[in-house]
Structure formats: C-alpha cells, structure tokens
Write a protein that holds these residues in place. Structure first.
Motif, PDB file in Angstrom:
ATOM      1  N   LEU A   1     109.070  -1.016  -1.177  1.00 30.38           N
ATOM      2  CA  LEU A   1     108.752  -0.617  -2.002  1.00 30.38           C
ATOM      3  C   LEU A   1     107.682   0.428  -2.627  1.00 30.38           C
ATOM      4  CD1 LEU A   1     109.584  -1.867  -4.922  1.00 30.38           C
ATOM      5  CD2 LEU A   1     107.749  -3.942  -4.699  1.00 30.38           C
ATOM      6  N   ARG A   2     106.462  -0.219  -1.920  1.00 31.19           N
ATOM      7  CA  ARG A   2     105.077   0.702  -2.065  1.00 31.19           C
ATOM      8  C   ARG A   2     105.848   2.391  -1.659  1.00 31.19           C
ATOM      9  NH1 ARG A   2     100.082   1.341   0.694  1.00 31.19           N
ATOM     10  NH2 ARG A   2     101.623   0.925   2.520  1.00 31.19           N
ATOM     11  N   ARG A   3     106.434   2.823  -1.307  1.00 31.09           N
ATOM     12  CA  ARG A   3     107.338   4.105  -1.517  1.00 31.09           C
ATOM     13  C   ARG A   3     107.961   4.381  -2.458  1.00 31.09           C
ATOM     14  NH1 ARG A   3     111.809   6.697   4.406  1.00 31.09           N
ATOM     15  NH2 ARG A   3     111.834   8.949   2.587  1.00 31.09           N
ATOM     16  N   LEU A   4     109.103   3.418  -3.038  1.00 27.90           N
ATOM     17  CA  LEU A   4     109.743   3.910  -3.995  1.00 27.90           C
ATOM     18  C   LEU A   4     108.726   4.081  -5.185  1.00 27.90           C
ATOM     19  CD1 LEU A   4     112.882   0.322  -3.948  1.00 27.90           C
ATOM     20  CD2 LEU A   4     112.626   3.217  -3.007  1.00 27.90           C
ATOM     21  N   LEU A   5     107.296   3.457  -4.976  1.00 30.30           N
ATOM     22  CA  LEU A   5     106.518   3.523  -6.087  1.00 30.30           C
ATOM     23  C   LEU A   5     105.245   4.174  -6.231  1.00 30.30           C
ATOM     24  CD1 LEU A   5     105.864  -0.713  -6.946  1.00 30.30           C
ATOM     25  CD2 LEU A   5     107.583   1.094  -7.869  1.00 30.30           C
ATOM     26  N   ARG A   6     105.265   5.029  -4.801  1.00 38.15           N
ATOM     27  CA  ARG A   6     104.251   6.333  -5.069  1.00 38.15           C
ATOM     28  C   ARG A   6     104.403   7.362  -5.767  1.00 38.15           C
ATOM     29  NH1 ARG A   6     105.452   8.288   1.204  1.00 38.15           N
ATOM     30  NH2 ARG A   6     107.544   9.458   0.976  1.00 38.15           N
ATOM     31  N   LYS A   7     103.229   8.178  -6.196  1.00 39.99           N
ATOM     32  CA  LYS A   7     103.690   9.193  -7.231  1.00 39.99           C
ATOM     33  C   LYS A   7     103.362  10.490  -6.921  1.00 39.99           C
ATOM     34  CE  LYS A   7     103.394   6.298 -11.239  1.00 39.99           C
ATOM     35  NZ  LYS A   7     103.181   6.339 -12.849  1.00 39.99           N
ATOM     36  N   PRO A   8     103.945  12.005  -6.640  1.00 39.64           N
ATOM     37  CA  PRO A   8     103.763  12.580  -6.221  1.00 39.64           C
ATOM     38  C   PRO A   8     101.971  13.534  -6.674  1.00 39.64           C
ATOM     39  CG  PRO A   8     105.055  13.343  -7.672  1.00 39.64           C
ATOM     40  CD  PRO A   8     104.954  11.625  -7.246  1.00 39.64           C
ATOM     41  N   ILE A   9     101.088  14.089  -5.564  1.00 39.48           N
ATOM     42  CA  ILE A   9     100.112  14.534  -6.325  1.00 39.48           C
ATOM     43  C   ILE A   9      99.612  15.842  -7.115  1.00 39.48           C
ATOM     44  CG2 ILE A   9      97.301  14.656  -6.670  1.00 39.48           C
ATOM     45  CD1 ILE A   9      98.192  11.453  -6.513  1.00 39.48           C
ATOM     46  N   VAL A  10     100.175  16.786  -8.314  1.00 40.66           N
ATOM     47  CA  VAL A  10      99.921  17.492  -8.510  1.00 40.66           C
ATOM     48  C   VAL A  10      98.387  18.274  -8.439  1.00 40.66           C
ATOM     49  CG1 VAL A  10     100.900  19.390 -10.007  1.00 40.66           C
ATOM     50  CG2 VAL A  10     101.678  17.229  -9.850  1.00 40.66           C
ATOM     51  N   GLY A  11      98.414  19.891  -7.226  1.00 38.82           N
ATOM     52  CA  GLY A  11      97.958  20.490  -7.329  1.00 38.82           C
ATOM     53  C   GLY A  11      96.950  19.438  -6.896  1.00 38.82           C
ATOM     54  N   ALA A  12      96.810  19.250  -5.078  1.00 39.38           N
ATOM     55  CA  ALA A  12      96.136  18.776  -4.750  1.00 39.38           C
ATOM     56  C   ALA A  12      95.587  19.384  -4.115  1.00 39.38           C
ATOM     57  CB  ALA A  12      96.462  17.534  -3.520  1.00 39.38           C
ATOM     58  N   SER A  13      94.344  19.788  -3.429  1.00 37.38           N
ATOM     59  CA  SER A  13      93.533  21.098  -1.849  1.00 37.38           C
ATOM     60  C   SER A  13      93.560  20.371  -0.752  1.00 37.38           C
ATOM     61  CB  SER A  13      92.270  20.882  -2.638  1.00 37.38           C
ATOM     62  OG  SER A  13      92.429  21.746  -3.481  1.00 37.38           O
TER      63      SER A  13
ATOM     64  N   GLY B   1     103.802  20.040   4.273  1.00 31.84           N
ATOM     65  CA  GLY B   1     103.648  18.432   3.952  1.00 31.84           C
ATOM     66  C   GLY B   1     103.729  18.275   1.851  1.00 31.84           C
ATOM     67  N   ARG B   2     103.384  16.361   2.151  1.00 29.42           N
ATOM     68  CA  ARG B   2     103.505  16.478   0.697  1.00 29.42           C
ATOM     69  C   ARG B   2     102.104  15.262   0.409  1.00 29.42           C
ATOM     70  NH1 ARG B   2     108.616  13.331  -2.468  1.00 29.42           N
ATOM     71  NH2 ARG B   2     108.038  14.360  -4.812  1.00 29.42           N
ATOM     72  N   VAL B   3     101.443  14.801  -1.080  1.00 29.01           N
ATOM     73  CA  VAL B   3     100.532  14.374  -0.779  1.00 29.01           C
ATOM     74  C   VAL B   3     100.529  13.390  -2.414  1.00 29.01           C
ATOM     75  CG1 VAL B   3      97.993  14.494  -1.425  1.00 29.01           C
ATOM     76  CG2 VAL B   3      99.201  16.417  -1.155  1.00 29.01           C
TER      77      VAL B   3
ATOM     78  N   ASP C   1     102.378  21.330  -4.612  1.00 25.30           N
ATOM     79  CA  ASP C   1     103.493  21.763  -6.223  1.00 25.30           C
ATOM     80  C   ASP C   1     103.466  20.857  -6.972  1.00 25.30           C
ATOM     81  OD1 ASP C   1     105.202  20.793  -4.899  1.00 25.30           O
ATOM     82  OD2 ASP C   1     105.785  22.035  -4.730  1.00 25.30           O
ATOM     83  N   ARG C   2     103.964  20.579  -8.144  1.00 24.08           N
ATOM     84  CA  ARG C   2     104.147  19.884  -9.284  1.00 24.08           C
ATOM     85  C   ARG C   2     105.167  18.805  -8.859  1.00 24.08           C
ATOM     86  NH1 ARG C   2     109.259  20.713 -12.350  1.00 24.08           N
ATOM     87  NH2 ARG C   2     111.080  22.801 -10.801  1.00 24.08           N
ATOM     88  N   HIS C   3     105.442  18.620  -7.533  1.00 23.14           N
ATOM     89  CA  HIS C   3     105.539  17.504  -6.775  1.00 23.14           C
ATOM     90  C   HIS C   3     105.586  17.213  -5.602  1.00 23.14           C
ATOM     91  CE1 HIS C   3     109.680  18.688  -9.050  1.00 23.14           C
ATOM     92  NE2 HIS C   3     109.869  20.053  -8.476  1.00 23.14           N
ATOM     93  N   GLY C   4     103.827  17.720  -6.048  1.00 25.36           N
ATOM     94  CA  GLY C   4     103.396  17.257  -4.084  1.00 25.36           C
ATOM     95  C   GLY C   4     103.794  17.948  -3.587  1.00 25.36           C
TER      96      GLY C   4
END
Length: 374
Positions: free
Chosen positions: A77-89, A52-54, A104-107
């Motif tokens: 547009l919201r999908r294009l603007l979202r950003k991955p979260i690094v180190g999320a638990s 999965g991805r955060v 990981d570093r790409h979420g």
C-alpha cells in the motif's frame, strides 16, 4: 494435488509475490519520508551509467515485523501511495569521484559519470547515492553497476517482452501468478532461453563472462519482478533497461510514448564500449528487426549477429524481415528469423559464438518444457 495442498501452494505463492512487489519501499524500514530507488547500471573502466528514482512515501506500519504477511500488505500500500519528487538533487559517489544529478518530472534521474581507473578483476561495483536537495540524511542507498571483464569477447543486447518472456511483461500480476503460483509449469520464460543466454555469457570456450544487457518496453514498476524472473530461471544477470514509464494522465489510459528510446539505449551501450562487438536478440512483433538493422548500418563491423524470434506469423511480416535479412547479409552480418531457441543456438554455434555442446543443452531444455506442457 489435494485441494488443501493447492490452497497452501497458492498462499505461499501470494506471500512470495507480495514480498517482491513490496520490496522497493522496504529500504526505509517503514519510517516513510524521502527514498531513493536505484536500478542496476553498467560501466566501462572509466565511465558509469545508471538510473534511479526519488520518492516520498508514507510511513505507517513500521512497528510490524518484516516477516509477516500484514507488513507486506502495508508496504505494498505504501508503494501505491508514494509520489515522485521533481527536481531533487541526488549526489552520486564512487570512491573519490562524485557528481550531482537532478530528477525529472516523474522523479527519475540518470547518472552518466566519468570515473578514475577501476580494478579490472571486479565486475560488479557499488556507488553511494544521497540527497542534497531536499536535504534528508536518511535518504541514502547503494546502487550497483556492471563492468565487463577485459577478456569478454562480445556483448549481448536482448529485448525482453516476446524474446525472453512471453507476451504480458507489462501485466505485473499475471507475471507474478505465472512465476509463483504455476511454478515450473508456468509460461513465463521461453523454453531454451536460460541455456542459450548462459551459453552467450560463457562464450565459445567457456568462462568468458560476456556481458548481457536487457531492454524492455514495460514500465519501471515491473523492474523488481523481472529481476526475480531472471534469478528464478537462472538467466545470467545484467543491467535491465526499461525504456519508458507508464502512467495515468487526464483523458488517457495509454502509456506515454518513448519514440526511439530503444535505439537511443543501444547507441549509448555501444558508445560506452567502443571496442566491443555485439549480438542483438529481439522478436518480430514490434520494430526490433528494423531497429537492429539501423544499428548495423550505423556501426559497420560491430554487430556479429542478429537473432529475431518469429512471433508475428504473418506472410507480410515474414517477407519484410526476409528483405532486411538480405540487406544485413550484404553488410556482413546474418539476421536469423527463428521459430525457437534451438535454431538460434545452432546458428550461434556455427558462428563460434557459443560452444557446440550448448546446442544440446538448449534442445534438452526446450524438450523438457514441451513435455510438461503436453
């Protein structure tokens, strides 16, 4: 068809396509903030694997109705603007079992969790995913994973690009155009694939529910599109494993490399199901024959057959694959280089992998497609 009719068809197709492309962000009802996207996983009776991805995504347009075109445009547009979260638990729960994994570093996060004994009469299971850090009680979702039934005779591991769908799997908009705007006339899925893969799923006697696993060289961003392609073409569902994430980075527009990721993915599937034999399906355009030959060498007796769609059409490549076919035959497994799905079906039926009647179904499906193309 009249101009107005074609225009209406394209408008409806655009609407459907936008809804699919925007679907990954819709789980938050437009509120924005942190969001977990889970992909289908697979498991055994005591183990589960899924990915999965955060993300953090913007939260505008929540007041607009979901069944309106402008809401889909806003969500895209919201999908294009979202950003991955690094180190999320991320906390993963299945009944009384839970574990924590980190992005990981790409979420991306990967779940490989031991489980208690699960019911044998259920194939699809659900896990709960939530965020422990950063804390957000609203960032919860449900993930699914598949476990084969006890009577499954074998599993199938299939490539996607140039094997199930035509070249261009990474071109999301071209695939959407073919899928929705061109409809039945589209060249999205190779003719005969739905009937052949359904035959693999049902097995020789029918009703076997053999599991199918799909691997792709494309980006995770096409995951939802592939799920829709499989659904609309009646291809048996199963876990779809994307082997790499494509992204832009300074000084390069090329995808990040994922050396040996397909081999690693296949090894992992075989490790999850140590008592199961497999059929491998791929194409000649990349390294599928060499990868599958290596899998065969590493797992003697576990590979029932290898099918390679011939898409290279060069004498050198054909000769190289023929040499591999000789080696696999020595190891007790056939490698079939096939021009179409009819040849694959005929060989599979001769090996008692599918029903004899399935060959006619594959042939009929392919003939109908060729008639439409002509």
């Amino acid at each position: 068809m009249s101009f107005q009719g074609r225009l209406h068809r394209y408008a409806v197709s655009l609407r459907r396509g936008l809804h699919i492309l925007a679907s990954p962000v819709k789980g938050d009802n437009g509120r924005g903030g942190l969001f977990i996207q889970a992909y289908r996983g697979y498991g055994s009776r005591d183990r589960v694997f899924l990915m999965g991805r955060v993300f953090r995504q913007p939260g505008f347009g929540a007041s607009w109705r979901e069944d309106r075109l402008r809401r889909d445009l806003i969500d895209l547009l919201r999908r294009l603007l979202r950003k991955p979260i690094v180190g999320a638990s991320v906390r993963v729960r299945y009944k009384d079992t839970d574990t924590l994994v980190s992005s990981d570093r790409h979420g991306f996060f990967r779940v490989d969790m031991a489980l208690g004994k699960m019911p044998s009469d259920v194939c699809w299971h659900q896990v709960q995913l939530s965020l422990d850090n950063p804390v957000d009680d609203r960032a919860t979702t449900i993930g699914e994973f598949y476990t084969p039934p006890p009577d499954a005779r074998y599993g199938v591991i299939s490539d996607i690009d140039d094997t199930v769908v035509y070249t261009g799997v990474a071109n999301t908009f071209m695939m959407m155009w073919r899928l929705f705007a061109q409809g039945a006339e589209s060249r999205v899925v190779f003719p005969g694939v739905p009937a052949l893969y359904q035959a693999f799923h049902e097995g020789r006697e029918g009703g076997a529910s053999n599991p199918l696993f799909y691997v792709s060289r494309g980006p995770w961003s096409i995951y939802d599109v592939l799920v829709e392609v499989f659904h609309r073409n009646r291809i048996p569902g199963g876990p779809i494993l994307i082997l790499r994430e494509w992204g832009m980075k300074r000084g390069s527009v090329l995808p990040r490399r994922a050396r040996d990721h397909k081999l690693d993915a296949i090894r992992h599937i075989l490790a999850i199901y140590p008592d199961m034999q497999f059929v491998l399906v791929g194409d000649s355009g990349q390294h599928d024959p060499e990868t599958y030959h290596r899998v065969l060498r590493e797992n003697p007796g576990r590979i029932l057959s290898i099918y390679i769609r011939d898409v290279s059409y060069t004498p050198e490549r054909t000769q190289a694959i023929a040499a591999l076919a000789d080696e696999t035959r020595t190891a007790g497994c056939d490698l079939t280089l096939a021009a179409d799905n009819i040849a694959m079906a005929e060989h599979a039926a001769s090996q008692a992998l599918i029903a004899d009647s399935a060959v006619a179904a594959v042939r009929e499906e392919q003939c109908e497609k060729e008639e439409r193309d002509n």
